[in-house]
Scaffold this motif. Sequence first.
Motif, PDB file in Angstrom:
ATOM      1  N   ARG A   1       0.758  -1.066  -0.127  1.00 56.27           N
ATOM      2  CA  ARG A   1       0.037  -0.061   0.009  1.00 56.27           C
ATOM      3  C   ARG A   1       0.835   1.319  -0.130  1.00 56.27           C
ATOM      4  O   ARG A   1       0.554   2.350  -0.501  1.00 56.27           O
ATOM      5  CB  ARG A   1      -0.989  -0.010   1.116  1.00 56.27           C
ATOM      6  CG  ARG A   1      -1.891   1.216   1.334  1.00 56.27           C
ATOM      7  CD  ARG A   1      -2.879   1.117   0.066  1.00 56.27           C
ATOM      8  NE  ARG A   1      -3.717   2.181   0.130  1.00 56.27           N
ATOM      9  CZ  ARG A   1      -3.321   3.264  -0.603  1.00 56.27           C
ATOM     10  NH1 ARG A   1      -2.272   3.630  -1.077  1.00 56.27           N
ATOM     11  NH2 ARG A   1      -4.102   4.388  -0.429  1.00 56.27           N
ATOM     12  N   CYS A   2       1.960   1.362   0.829  1.00 57.23           N
ATOM     13  CA  CYS A   2       2.764   2.198   0.598  1.00 57.23           C
ATOM     14  C   CYS A   2       3.581   2.659  -0.740  1.00 57.23           C
ATOM     15  O   CYS A   2       3.599   4.032  -1.247  1.00 57.23           O
ATOM     16  CB  CYS A   2       4.162   2.216   1.689  1.00 57.23           C
ATOM     17  SG  CYS A   2       3.607   2.321   3.395  1.00 57.23           S
TER      18      CYS A   2
ATOM     19  N   GLY B   1       0.465   5.731  -0.534  1.00 54.09           N
ATOM     20  CA  GLY B   1      -0.411   6.187   0.115  1.00 54.09           C
ATOM     21  C   GLY B   1       0.342   6.862   1.629  1.00 54.09           C
ATOM     22  O   GLY B   1       1.503   6.147   1.728  1.00 54.09           O
ATOM     23  N   THR B   2      -0.313   7.707   2.410  1.00 58.68           N
ATOM     24  CA  THR B   2       0.763   8.280   3.490  1.00 58.68           C
ATOM     25  C   THR B   2       0.475   7.257   4.820  1.00 58.68           C
ATOM     26  O   THR B   2      -0.273   6.355   4.529  1.00 58.68           O
ATOM     27  CB  THR B   2      -0.065   9.613   3.820  1.00 58.68           C
ATOM     28  OG1 THR B   2      -1.244   9.205   4.426  1.00 58.68           O
ATOM     29  CG2 THR B   2       0.099  10.570   2.780  1.00 58.68           C
ATOM     30  N   ASN B   3       1.274   7.469   5.684  1.00 58.73           N
ATOM     31  CA  ASN B   3       1.203   6.586   6.756  1.00 58.73           C
ATOM     32  C   ASN B   3      -0.037   6.629   7.327  1.00 58.73           C
ATOM     33  O   ASN B   3      -0.690   5.459   7.771  1.00 58.73           O
ATOM     34  CB  ASN B   3       2.516   6.976   7.762  1.00 58.73           C
ATOM     35  CG  ASN B   3       3.629   6.657   7.593  1.00 58.73           C
ATOM     36  OD1 ASN B   3       3.770   5.761   6.395  1.00 58.73           O
ATOM     37  ND2 ASN B   3       4.730   6.922   8.220  1.00 58.73           N
ATOM     38  N   LYS B   4      -0.644   7.670   7.421  1.00 60.40           N
ATOM     39  CA  LYS B   4      -2.096   7.796   8.277  1.00 60.40           C
ATOM     40  C   LYS B   4      -3.052   6.927   7.278  1.00 60.40           C
ATOM     41  O   LYS B   4      -3.821   6.380   7.714  1.00 60.40           O
ATOM     42  CB  LYS B   4      -2.494   9.134   8.442  1.00 60.40           C
ATOM     43  CG  LYS B   4      -1.635   9.863   9.534  1.00 60.40           C
ATOM     44  CD  LYS B   4      -2.116  11.286  10.072  1.00 60.40           C
ATOM     45  CE  LYS B   4      -1.345  12.005  11.118  1.00 60.40           C
ATOM     46  NZ  LYS B   4      -1.853  13.408  11.113  1.00 60.40           N
ATOM     47  N   GLU B   5      -3.153   7.109   5.931  1.00 66.08           N
ATOM     48  CA  GLU B   5      -4.072   6.631   5.123  1.00 66.08           C
ATOM     49  C   GLU B   5      -3.834   5.139   5.130  1.00 66.08           C
ATOM     50  O   GLU B   5      -4.870   4.405   5.238  1.00 66.08           O
ATOM     51  CB  GLU B   5      -3.642   7.154   3.733  1.00 66.08           C
ATOM     52  CG  GLU B   5      -3.907   8.492   3.481  1.00 66.08           C
ATOM     53  CD  GLU B   5      -3.586   9.102   2.049  1.00 66.08           C
ATOM     54  OE1 GLU B   5      -4.207  10.134   1.729  1.00 66.08           O
ATOM     55  OE2 GLU B   5      -2.704   8.351   1.442  1.00 66.08           O
ATOM     56  N   VAL B   6      -2.630   4.752   5.142  1.00 66.12           N
ATOM     57  CA  VAL B   6      -2.395   2.922   5.067  1.00 66.12           C
ATOM     58  C   VAL B   6      -2.832   2.699   6.394  1.00 66.12           C
ATOM     59  O   VAL B   6      -3.510   1.424   6.793  1.00 66.12           O
ATOM     60  CB  VAL B   6      -0.892   2.788   5.106  1.00 66.12           C
ATOM     61  CG1 VAL B   6      -0.856   1.310   4.961  1.00 66.12           C
ATOM     62  CG2 VAL B   6      -0.421   3.407   3.401  1.00 66.12           C
TER      63      VAL B   6
ATOM     64  N   ALA C   1      -5.208   3.615   8.455  1.00 65.64           N
ATOM     65  CA  ALA C   1      -6.461   3.760   8.670  1.00 65.64           C
ATOM     66  C   ALA C   1      -7.198   2.667   8.079  1.00 65.64           C
ATOM     67  O   ALA C   1      -8.129   2.013   8.327  1.00 65.64           O
ATOM     68  CB  ALA C   1      -7.302   5.117   8.075  1.00 65.64           C
ATOM     69  N   GLU C   2      -6.676   2.289   6.821  1.00 66.08           N
ATOM     70  CA  GLU C   2      -7.140   1.363   5.766  1.00 66.08           C
ATOM     71  C   GLU C   2      -6.880  -0.046   6.465  1.00 66.08           C
ATOM     72  O   GLU C   2      -7.948  -0.817   6.258  1.00 66.08           O
ATOM     73  CB  GLU C   2      -6.501   1.299   4.449  1.00 66.08           C
ATOM     74  CG  GLU C   2      -6.764   2.417   3.602  1.00 66.08           C
ATOM     75  CD  GLU C   2      -6.314   2.488   2.203  1.00 66.08           C
ATOM     76  OE1 GLU C   2      -5.822   1.767   1.859  1.00 66.08           O
ATOM     77  OE2 GLU C   2      -6.321   3.772   1.529  1.00 66.08           O
TER      78      GLU C   2
END
Length: 371
Positions: free
Chosen positions: A49-50, A54-59, A61-62
């Motif tokens: 995902r990274c 994706g940012t750390n926060k986005e990844v 959360a997912e």
Amino acid sequence: MAGLVDEPRPGRRKPELVLSEAERAELTRWVRRATTAQFLALRARIVLRCAEGGTNKEVAAELGVAPGTVNRWRSRFIRLRLDGLIDEPRPGRPPSILLDQVEDVLTATLESTPGKDTHWSRASMAKHSGLSKSTIGRIWKKFDIKPHLQDAFKLSTDPQFVAKVVDVVGLYHNPPEKAVVLCVDEKSQIQALDRSQPVLPMMPGMPERRTHDYYRHGITSLFAAFNIADGSVISALHRRHRAIEFKKFLTRIDKVVPAGLDVHLVCDNYATHNTAEIKTWLGKHPRFHIHFTPTGSSWMNQVERWFGLLTDKLIRRGVHTSVKALEQDITAWIEGWNENPRPFTWTKTADEILNSLADYLTKINPPTTET
């Protein structure tokens, strides 16, 4: 200066994570492979995902993890690539076991057998892989693999499985008003066993000892109805467990439960619970309602857990020279239980049970990719 708005300070830019085709293929295989350890599959998902930007926060959360966890594995992968996802490096010492060696051990353990043996041992896997026995032991421990252990399971084939789960669990969580819910079953063929020599009592530093051989003095069957509200038990002992004995037990329940209450019985699908004779009796006693657990799902019947307590605390280590003596001890134990009954707490909802089963079936039967 007036009229000027300070621009927000940009945060630290995360190191770019770029995958080679080989790395992407390997990470994807770890994610999809049913036998991959859960923690390794999660780390692979984080990296994939990274790599998509994706940012750390986005990844986080997912995937339902903390942002710090994402940052940790992003950084480790950038520094150590695939090897960095396996285990923490020891300070001052590079990893001594390559990733492909670990995977070879896991794949062989989970997907093959050593010759004519039924399962791998540390010695046979060490010989097969060229690694030491202690190294094999550490790999298995890390991935929680225990080839020497075996457990039993049975998946229900009941076409009404979902409806029965919802029905029975609904009774446990929301029992009807002006009614009693009883979990009913028989513990059949309880043997009166007498050891060939006297049991030697427990002493300091020495457990109780008994001979491995015994004399059989006959069998009895226990009919029990466990009240889910207060833990009390209605019981009866019979030398046989046919429909006629079950009907006698229903009659006993009918006499014990106050007349103003409905009676909801949770039973399994044993033949004696569903004969024409039993159906006729139930038709004449409309306050009785039977709820069947799904086929092969006796674990849903709370009386089975109570039978386990009876077995552990009395039957397994009991010594009885006759069936009558066995029945007297069982009766006395139940009387003692009913002086201070203890109900069980059912925590799982029907949705949780069904979702757990669905997850398990997906794990053992992973979806195939069409080509």
